[in-house]
Design a protein around this motif. Sequence first.
Motif, PDB file in Angstrom:
ATOM      1  N   GLU A 282       0.699  -1.196   0.061  1.00  0.00           N
ATOM      2  CA  GLU A 282       0.238  -0.023  -0.190  1.00  0.00           C
ATOM      3  C   GLU A 282       0.901   1.288   0.329  1.00  0.00           C
ATOM      4  O   GLU A 282       0.284   2.356  -0.745  1.00  0.00           O
ATOM      5  CB  GLU A 282      -0.843  -0.064   1.211  1.00  0.00           C
ATOM      6  CG  GLU A 282      -1.999  -1.123   1.133  1.00  0.00           C
ATOM      7  CD  GLU A 282      -3.519  -0.816   2.441  1.00  0.00           C
ATOM      8  OE1 GLU A 282      -3.361  -0.015   2.509  1.00  0.00           O
ATOM      9  OE2 GLU A 282      -3.910  -1.807   2.272  1.00  0.00           O
ATOM     10  N   LYS A 293       0.914  -1.295  -7.348  1.00  0.00           N
ATOM     11  CA  LYS A 293      -0.193  -0.908  -7.734  1.00  0.00           C
ATOM     12  C   LYS A 293      -1.259  -2.197  -8.002  1.00  0.00           C
ATOM     13  O   LYS A 293      -2.371  -2.048  -7.793  1.00  0.00           O
ATOM     14  CB  LYS A 293      -0.559   0.357  -8.499  1.00  0.00           C
ATOM     15  CG  LYS A 293      -2.315   0.667  -8.942  1.00  0.00           C
ATOM     16  CD  LYS A 293      -1.569   1.752  -9.083  1.00  0.00           C
ATOM     17  CE  LYS A 293      -3.057   2.481  -9.259  1.00  0.00           C
ATOM     18  NZ  LYS A 293      -4.060   1.679  -9.818  1.00  0.00           N
ATOM     19  N   LEU A 294      -0.136  -2.652  -9.214  1.00  0.00           N
ATOM     20  CA  LEU A 294      -1.564  -3.578 -10.249  1.00  0.00           C
ATOM     21  C   LEU A 294      -1.634  -5.060  -8.838  1.00  0.00           C
ATOM     22  O   LEU A 294      -2.718  -5.737  -9.177  1.00  0.00           O
ATOM     23  CB  LEU A 294      -0.229  -4.036 -10.857  1.00  0.00           C
ATOM     24  CG  LEU A 294      -0.894  -5.290 -11.892  1.00  0.00           C
ATOM     25  CD1 LEU A 294      -1.760  -5.198 -12.650  1.00  0.00           C
ATOM     26  CD2 LEU A 294       0.268  -6.126 -12.428  1.00  0.00           C
ATOM     27  N   ASP A 297      -4.558  -3.323  -7.124  1.00  0.00           N
ATOM     28  CA  ASP A 297      -6.055  -3.472  -7.981  1.00  0.00           C
ATOM     29  C   ASP A 297      -5.958  -4.901  -8.137  1.00  0.00           C
ATOM     30  O   ASP A 297      -7.318  -5.286  -7.545  1.00  0.00           O
ATOM     31  CB  ASP A 297      -5.351  -2.998  -8.654  1.00  0.00           C
ATOM     32  CG  ASP A 297      -5.249  -1.780  -8.655  1.00  0.00           C
ATOM     33  OD1 ASP A 297      -5.496  -1.079  -7.861  1.00  0.00           O
ATOM     34  OD2 ASP A 297      -4.589  -0.764  -9.651  1.00  0.00           O
ATOM     35  N   VAL A 300      -8.330  -6.803  -5.178  1.00  0.00           N
ATOM     36  CA  VAL A 300      -9.245  -6.272  -4.590  1.00  0.00           C
ATOM     37  C   VAL A 300     -10.384  -6.776  -5.226  1.00  0.00           C
ATOM     38  O   VAL A 300     -11.174  -7.281  -5.544  1.00  0.00           O
ATOM     39  CB  VAL A 300      -8.756  -4.579  -4.632  1.00  0.00           C
ATOM     40  CG1 VAL A 300     -10.864  -3.920  -4.373  1.00  0.00           C
ATOM     41  CG2 VAL A 300      -8.764  -4.181  -2.862  1.00  0.00           C
ATOM     42  N   TYR A 301      -9.954  -6.919  -7.146  1.00  0.00           N
ATOM     43  CA  TYR A 301     -10.789  -7.441  -7.853  1.00  0.00           C
ATOM     44  C   TYR A 301     -11.523  -9.112  -7.945  1.00  0.00           C
ATOM     45  O   TYR A 301     -12.291  -9.331  -7.861  1.00  0.00           O
ATOM     46  CB  TYR A 301      -9.631  -7.277  -9.302  1.00  0.00           C
ATOM     47  CG  TYR A 301     -10.566  -7.527 -10.602  1.00  0.00           C
ATOM     48  CD1 TYR A 301     -11.983  -6.469 -11.202  1.00  0.00           C
ATOM     49  CD2 TYR A 301     -10.966  -8.510 -11.198  1.00  0.00           C
ATOM     50  CE1 TYR A 301     -12.559  -7.530 -11.562  1.00  0.00           C
ATOM     51  CE2 TYR A 301     -11.165  -8.809 -12.101  1.00  0.00           C
ATOM     52  CZ  TYR A 301     -11.689  -8.545 -12.532  1.00  0.00           C
ATOM     53  OH  TYR A 301     -12.596  -8.513 -13.627  1.00  0.00           O
ATOM     54  N   ALA A 336     -11.548   0.120  -0.581  1.00  0.00           N
ATOM     55  CA  ALA A 336     -11.520  -0.426  -2.581  1.00  0.00           C
ATOM     56  C   ALA A 336     -12.979  -1.267  -2.399  1.00  0.00           C
ATOM     57  O   ALA A 336     -12.932  -1.559  -3.790  1.00  0.00           O
ATOM     58  CB  ALA A 336      -9.978  -0.675  -2.932  1.00  0.00           C
ATOM     59  N   THR A 337     -12.830  -2.898  -1.880  1.00  0.00           N
ATOM     60  CA  THR A 337     -13.275  -3.581  -2.429  1.00  0.00           C
ATOM     61  C   THR A 337     -14.794  -3.565  -1.948  1.00  0.00           C
ATOM     62  O   THR A 337     -15.712  -3.558  -3.482  1.00  0.00           O
ATOM     63  CB  THR A 337     -13.115  -5.363  -1.197  1.00  0.00           C
ATOM     64  OG1 THR A 337     -11.980  -5.286  -1.413  1.00  0.00           O
ATOM     65  CG2 THR A 337     -14.167  -6.331  -1.795  1.00  0.00           C
ATOM     66  N   ARG A 340     -16.406  -1.695  -5.266  1.00  0.00           N
ATOM     67  CA  ARG A 340     -16.780  -2.763  -6.029  1.00  0.00           C
ATOM     68  C   ARG A 340     -17.512  -4.032  -6.594  1.00  0.00           C
ATOM     69  O   ARG A 340     -18.042  -4.311  -7.209  1.00  0.00           O
ATOM     70  CB  ARG A 340     -15.149  -3.756  -6.350  1.00  0.00           C
ATOM     71  CG  ARG A 340     -14.087  -2.728  -7.396  1.00  0.00           C
ATOM     72  CD  ARG A 340     -12.858  -3.845  -8.021  1.00  0.00           C
ATOM     73  NE  ARG A 340     -11.931  -3.389  -8.754  1.00  0.00           N
ATOM     74  CZ  ARG A 340     -12.194  -3.460 -10.262  1.00  0.00           C
ATOM     75  NH1 ARG A 340     -13.520  -3.291 -10.359  1.00  0.00           N
ATOM     76  NH2 ARG A 340     -11.490  -2.412 -10.316  1.00  0.00           N
TER      77      ARG A 340
END
Length: 394
Positions: A282, A293-294, A297, A300-301, A336-337, A340
């Motif tokens: 983070e 960052k990837l 991300d 989370v996705y 973030a989760t 989405r």
Amino acid sequence: MLILVLNCGSSSVKFAVLDPQSSEVPLSGLIERIGTAEATTTFKRGREKQQAALPGGTYEAAFEAINSALIALGLRDQVRAVGHRAVHGGAVFSGSARITPAVLAAIRACVPLAPLHNPANIAGIEAAQAAFPTLPQVAVFDTAFHQTMPPVAFRYAVPEGWYTQHGVRKYGFHGTSHEYVAQEAAKMLGQPLAELNLVTAHLGNGCSATAVQGGKSIDSSMGLTPLEGLVMGSRSGDVDPGLHDYIARQAGLTLTQVTSALNKESGLLGLSGLTNDMRELEEAAARGHPGAKLAVDIFVYRLAKTIAALAVPLERLDALVFTGGIGENSATIRAATLGRLKLLGFQVDETANQQAVRGHGGPITTPGSPPALVVNTNEELMIARETLRIVSGE
């Protein structure tokens, strides 16, 4: 009345002495680097910590040190039983079990399903039996909670003989954590657990999510092994099964080497090229590191996709529960989760979400949103309660 709880790894023993009724922990500790000359003990009593070398560096020496500490503190006579975390119980164990020669043999038969974990669990059980021969010992299985999954959830679409002859199916893991936080979430919501449909997300170096209906697991993200499912610290989670053969041929690796890489060199570590520690990722992502960052991300996705998928067997979702090191401490990942998961109506309360980082737990969504909660897991307490239940029942 105290229970000694043990979590034995290949080179470590984590232990706690708990009162399963009051939840008090008069002694806990960690013995590391077992099998080496650098083995050490760390004992914690209240706010005091004591560290020392472990002469001999063996499992036997580790348990002698624990026993000596219990005697020195006047706790030994209060310990009624020993509870062991056992990772894989296969389809044999649908609950915790008093350890007998037959139970130990059954745990040993599950070694092919958990070659990294069960041998260490067995070594710990045998050393504990030698150190505490008069105490009843209980195995509490990570997989037991998930034995309520129906075949539609636990069967793979593979030849039936693989299932009937070799036990190829989904087993699920982190069961003690999922069961504990489901119970605590029901208390937090003020509703009977038997009437709740929950998704519990245990997020740490290992990660799994479970659909819990009426207090019972009906589907979970981990599978035959703890490698399936979510992106984890160094584990890949879901990949195309064809990857094994492809990368073995392309990179000149054995299947064992491919599996090892998927367990130890993948996940957040593999994606970022930096670390498996979400806190560090983070920070690096905030500084603009593209790999970090990837990794964040994708973590989370994939987590959001899995949570949404686990809502399908529940038919309705009464609450989402975050737990584990990441789930309890990362407001960023939680927000973030939930961002989405607007499809399911979640709206994060930023203030509550930030406050939950400090270990207070509680709801982190707005009043009009479906509840999302942070619940601090306590697998040691769950193991202690299970151990007491088994020995009391006898």
